[in-house]
Design an enzyme around this catalytic site. Sequence first.
Site, PDB file in Angstrom:
ATOM      1  N   THR A 141       0.824  -1.207   0.000  1.00  0.00           N
ATOM      2  CA  THR A 141       0.000   0.000   0.000  1.00  0.00           C
ATOM      3  C   THR A 141       0.856   1.255   0.000  1.00  0.00           C
ATOM      4  O   THR A 141       0.484   2.272  -0.592  1.00  0.00           O
ATOM      5  CB  THR A 141      -0.948  -0.004   1.212  1.00  0.00           C
ATOM      6  OG1 THR A 141      -1.747  -1.177   1.174  1.00  0.00           O
ATOM      7  CG2 THR A 141      -1.855   1.215   1.203  1.00  0.00           C
ATOM      8  N   HIS A 190       1.543   1.910  -3.474  1.00  0.00           N
ATOM      9  CA  HIS A 190       0.353   2.497  -4.107  1.00  0.00           C
ATOM     10  C   HIS A 190       0.299   3.995  -3.826  1.00  0.00           C
ATOM     11  O   HIS A 190       0.068   4.804  -4.724  1.00  0.00           O
ATOM     12  CB  HIS A 190      -0.919   1.824  -3.583  1.00  0.00           C
ATOM     13  CG  HIS A 190      -1.230   0.512  -4.219  1.00  0.00           C
ATOM     14  ND1 HIS A 190      -1.908   0.390  -5.408  1.00  0.00           N
ATOM     15  CD2 HIS A 190      -0.952  -0.755  -3.826  1.00  0.00           C
ATOM     16  CE1 HIS A 190      -2.032  -0.887  -5.725  1.00  0.00           C
ATOM     17  NE2 HIS A 190      -1.457  -1.599  -4.784  1.00  0.00           N
TER      18      HIS A 190
END
Length: 330
Positions: A39, A42
Amino acid sequence: MKAAVLQGTKQLEVVEWENPRPLTHEVVVKVKSCGICGTDQHIYHGHPGSAEVHPPIVLGHELAGEVVEVGSEVTSLQAGDRVSIDPNIYCGTCEYCRSNRAHLCQQLQAVGVTRDGGMAEYCTVPSANCYTIPDVMTFEEAALVEPLGCVLHGFRKITLSPLSRVLIIGGGFIGQLFLQLVKQQHVQSIVVSEPADNKRELLYQLGADDVVQPMAAAKLEADVVIECVGRPESMELAVKSAAKGGQVLLFGVAAPDTVISVSPFEIFSKELTVKGSFINPYTHEEAIRLIAKKVVDVGSLISHRFTKEELPAAMADYPALRVSKGIINH
């Protein structure tokens, strides 16, 4: 203090950052270890995490360290306590929080996502988000409690039996955690779909009965399919490889604009159950116990260790480095 600060998309800099001070219900943690999550990649590339991200901000939601200062209303912790952090902060008043679905909170906040996190020397955290860790647990292990907690939440969404044929798509860090949990259930078989040859030996050591290429996985019929990648082709593979009456868990985090091609008739005719899994509601304490008791091994899964100063280059070159699990030690 020194902190790795996300200034914008693909802009991570190590700079001097203001030392945090706790509010009345918070503590200041001297960060010892901080995991680098998919993440975080991301977010680095401009996508949201568990909530919207607004730079400049210090990333890092997988963290552990030592309490060095407590707010005036904190009674459960004291300086010197060794803690692992659950980063997710719920409002407690929305319809989801009030119906035992706090992880779907409409006002979700998170350490390292909506407020400064663990890629710095110090971090402020609500005392309620701190879990003390046993002396047998290293700070590296304690930082990786959070991803195991997320995996536990997903694991609870599937039903396994000794007859279950399980396919795990993706043999990276998350797939390796799922593999260890599934192995404990003494299922009929566990196959891992993983294209990288360098991961095969570890996957066999962790309990895989077979490790195959994705092309081979497409020919399987699995009762339970756990997708841990988040790419269109792997999510489509999850549906195709599910047997009649099968369960499909889409755990991998896809980009918000990702769209997949799935035949509704296939879901209908095979009577599939397809589920998602989001973050880790109240699984932190259980994850600590599983690691402390060596039921789940996280330490040997770390493939790369970085300093704060190495982070900007590492984040920019993450795929090329072939990082399975990276961690920062302060």
